[in-house]
Design an enzyme around this catalytic site. Structure first.
Site, PDB file in Angstrom:
ATOM      1  N   LYS A  78      43.027   4.130 -18.416  1.00 19.39           N
ATOM      2  CA  LYS A  78      42.163   5.293 -17.366  1.00 19.39           C
ATOM      3  C   LYS A  78      41.259   4.590 -16.411  1.00 19.39           C
ATOM      4  O   LYS A  78      40.777   5.063 -15.319  1.00 19.39           O
ATOM      5  CB  LYS A  78      41.222   6.258 -18.119  1.00 19.39           C
ATOM      6  CG  LYS A  78      41.928   7.189 -19.268  1.00 19.39           C
ATOM      7  CD  LYS A  78      42.327   8.517 -18.589  1.00 19.39           C
ATOM      8  CE  LYS A  78      43.192   9.400 -19.310  1.00 19.39           C
ATOM      9  NZ  LYS A  78      42.410   9.611 -20.611  1.00 19.39           N
ATOM     10  N   HIS A  79      41.023   3.373 -16.645  1.00 22.77           N
ATOM     11  CA  HIS A  79      39.630   2.788 -15.951  1.00 22.77           C
ATOM     12  C   HIS A  79      40.017   2.501 -14.374  1.00 22.77           C
ATOM     13  O   HIS A  79      39.268   2.323 -13.815  1.00 22.77           O
ATOM     14  CB  HIS A  79      38.859   1.759 -16.514  1.00 22.77           C
ATOM     15  CG  HIS A  79      39.714   0.341 -16.432  1.00 22.77           C
ATOM     16  ND1 HIS A  79      40.455   0.129 -17.733  1.00 22.77           N
ATOM     17  CD2 HIS A  79      40.072  -0.657 -15.698  1.00 22.77           C
ATOM     18  CE1 HIS A  79      41.029  -1.103 -17.517  1.00 22.77           C
ATOM     19  NE2 HIS A  79      40.526  -1.490 -16.208  1.00 22.77           N
ATOM     20  N   THR A  80      41.380   2.589 -14.285  1.00 20.86           N
ATOM     21  CA  THR A  80      42.022   2.184 -12.745  1.00 20.86           C
ATOM     22  C   THR A  80      42.306   3.493 -12.067  1.00 20.86           C
ATOM     23  O   THR A  80      42.621   3.445 -10.991  1.00 20.86           O
ATOM     24  CB  THR A  80      43.263   1.182 -12.922  1.00 20.86           C
ATOM     25  OG1 THR A  80      44.172   1.951 -13.506  1.00 20.86           O
ATOM     26  CG2 THR A  80      43.120  -0.101 -13.472  1.00 20.86           C
ATOM     27  N   GLN A  81      42.081   4.638 -12.819  1.00 18.56           N
ATOM     28  CA  GLN A  81      42.309   5.727 -12.463  1.00 18.56           C
ATOM     29  C   GLN A  81      41.212   6.499 -11.188  1.00 18.56           C
ATOM     30  O   GLN A  81      41.049   7.501 -10.853  1.00 18.56           O
ATOM     31  CB  GLN A  81      42.598   6.517 -13.424  1.00 18.56           C
ATOM     32  CG  GLN A  81      43.557   6.244 -14.406  1.00 18.56           C
ATOM     33  CD  GLN A  81      45.015   6.626 -13.883  1.00 18.56           C
ATOM     34  OE1 GLN A  81      45.498   7.718 -13.478  1.00 18.56           O
ATOM     35  NE2 GLN A  81      45.848   5.468 -13.822  1.00 18.56           N
ATOM     36  N   ASP A 110      49.383   3.598 -11.645  1.00 18.47           N
ATOM     37  CA  ASP A 110      48.006   2.554 -11.570  1.00 18.47           C
ATOM     38  C   ASP A 110      48.076   2.338  -9.884  1.00 18.47           C
ATOM     39  O   ASP A 110      48.078   1.213  -9.810  1.00 18.47           O
ATOM     40  CB  ASP A 110      48.454   1.272 -12.075  1.00 18.47           C
ATOM     41  CG  ASP A 110      47.479   0.302 -12.243  1.00 18.47           C
ATOM     42  OD1 ASP A 110      46.258   0.709 -12.107  1.00 18.47           O
ATOM     43  OD2 ASP A 110      47.678  -0.788 -12.898  1.00 18.47           O
TER      44      ASP A 110
END
Lengths: 191, 286
Positions: free
Chosen positions: B62-65, B167
């Site tokens: 999730k953290h690249t979203q 991504d």
């Protein structure tokens, strides 16, 4: 017969580095390819251009490998590596044996002995890059056969080229060529 | 232990150099992933790969979203003999004005600049790709450089490929360039959407600056006129966009090459009546 500039002897390796090779031309191109790969690899790993001593060392280690196994023959080129990095302008000589040394002035190839003698007479500390070009052109004319003719190829990495590898602008190269010829003729007249 | 073959060439058949060749090589025994040759790219990578790390705990990563450090609008206009790009120099951490001297307009080569809004670390990654390409061009030593249209096309492919991997690179990019006597201006969105136009903006600029450009832009503007229009657009963006600062850069691409200006500030005026009493026309706010 040869198309002009189709037989290059100086090659860019990275923005701040260039290679001049003497010997088997195909081996030379192979070394240039390796040097490019090393420079590229260093940059993608460390995020900055490869320093001269690292590139020279890596190239030397690479060519040294070809002395170690019976299946391989040593490289047939001696190469001059020019780098202008954070440490300033540097010149390295990488030999097929795998040795590399840093010089203020060096020469490789058939006429290297005569060329080295001439370089020793120069006052390198006091010389500007433009003067250097004239001196280099003159030496090249001196060590070449007069009848045979050759193509003068000059490249530099200096303040004027923005510390990037660059072929010396055609006009400057032509001037240096003419000046070298004139100087040699004048010397001949004196004798 | 598996018997090692004496030669790599199993094609000789069994019995030619020894019994060991009758055995398959260890390499041949290893299970290979099934690849659909028709879709496989020539580079040897898989045609479609979702980062396995992302799937390791059964949940997509999730953290690249979502973007963290962001830049706001980039504006671009063409004019008579080139292209102008402009942006402020802010890298905002959420709504905190965290990095105030982040240069979001970057030179690619003598004919091309890119400017990016959105996640700035993703922009740095994109710049690394472009720098590598232009370094390669430099080393090829044939005088050819990536044309602006090629840079634009390349970026569309990169961004679209990353969105396919779920991504995305969280950027809207503007590519400005000048090639063969013609200005080029194109944009790429974070999912690979792209188009070219005579004037462009990303993000808030689409709403705040584009109307002004539509009104005042002409393809045959002089450099002074284009600069004046750009300043006006920047000012409007600065007045209305809270995630911007009064520190701008202007990049110019002409036949002579690329120049990115030093950061500068524009003169602003906050004494307008509606600025002083913003609630006058909005009953119920404060």
């Amino acid at each position: 017969m040869l198309e002009q500039h189709s037989n290059r002897r100086t090659f860019p390796v990275d923005r701040h580095a260039g290679l001049a090779v003497a010997g088997v031309a195909a081996d030379g191109r192979s070394i240039v390819g390796r040097a490019m790969a090393e420079a590229n690899n260093y940059k993608s790993t460390y995020g900055e251009p490869i320093p001269g001593h690292v590139l020279a060392e890596r190239l030397a280690s690479y060519v040294h490998l070809f002395n170690l196994y019976w299946a391989y023959r040593p490289y047939g080129v001696a190469s001059l590596l020019a780098v202008y990095a954070r440490e300033g302008p540097q010149l390295y000589l990488v030999e097929p044996s795998g040795t590399m040394h840093r010089y203020f002035g060096a020469a490789v190839g058939k006429g290297r002995q005569g060329a080295k003698n001439e370089i020793e007479k120069l006052k390198l500390e006091e010389m500007t890059c433009r003067e250097g070009i004239n001196a280099v052109a003159k030496i090249l004319h001196q060590v070449h056969d007069e009848e045979k003719g050759f193509e003068l190829e000059l490249a530099w990495i200096c303040e004027e080229s923005g510390k990037q590898f660059q072929r010396v602008p055609q006009q400057l190269a032509d001037e240096a060529d003419a000046a070298a010829k004139a100087a040699l003729e004048a010397e001949d007249m004196d004798d | 232990m598996l018997p090692r073959p004496q030669s790599h060439s199993a094609a000789l058949g069994p019995g030619c150099t020894g019994p060991s060749l009758a055995n398959p090589t260890p390499l041949g025994l290893e299970p290979r992933p099934v690849r659909h040759a028709s879709q496989a790219p020539a580079c040897g990578a898989e045609a479609f790969v979702v980062d396995p790390v992302a799937l390791a705990n059964g949940q997509p990563r999730k953290h690249t979203q979502y973007p963290y450090v962001t830049g706001t609008s980039v504006l671009g206009i063409t004019y008579k003999d080139g292209v102008l790009l402009a942006s402020d120099t802010l890298g905002a951490y959420g709504s905190t004005k965290r990095y105030k001297a982040f240069e979001r307009l970057r030179k690619v080569n003598d004919a091309c600049v890119v400017g990016a809004s959105g996640e700035l670390s993703d922009f740095q990654f994109i710049m690394r790709l472009l720098e590598e390409l232009s370094d390669d061009d430099f080393c090829m030593d044939d005088g050819h450089r990536l044309k602006p249209a090629e840079v634009h096309s390349y970026l569309t492919r990169v961004l679209y490929n990353r969105r396919n991997k779920m991504d995305p690179l969280w950027n809207s990019i503007v590519v400005g360039g000048f090639y063969a006597g013609k200005p080029f201006l194109g944009t790429v969105g974070m999912i690979g959407t792209s188009y070219t136009d005579a004037h462009l903006a990303t993000g808030f600029g689409n709403h705040l600056a584009r109307p002004l450009m539509r009104e005042k832009h002409r393809p045959d503007m002089s450099e002074e006129e284009a600069t004046a229009l750009m300043h006006e657009c920047l000012k409007v963006c600065y007045y209305r966009d809270k995630n911007s600062i009064n520190r701008f850069q202007l990049a110019k691409v002409t036949a002579d090459g690329v120049s990115v200006s030093e950061p500068f500030a524009l003169e602003t005026k906050w004494g307008y009546k509606l600025f002083q009493d913003p609630a006058a026309n909005a009953v119920g706010t404060w």
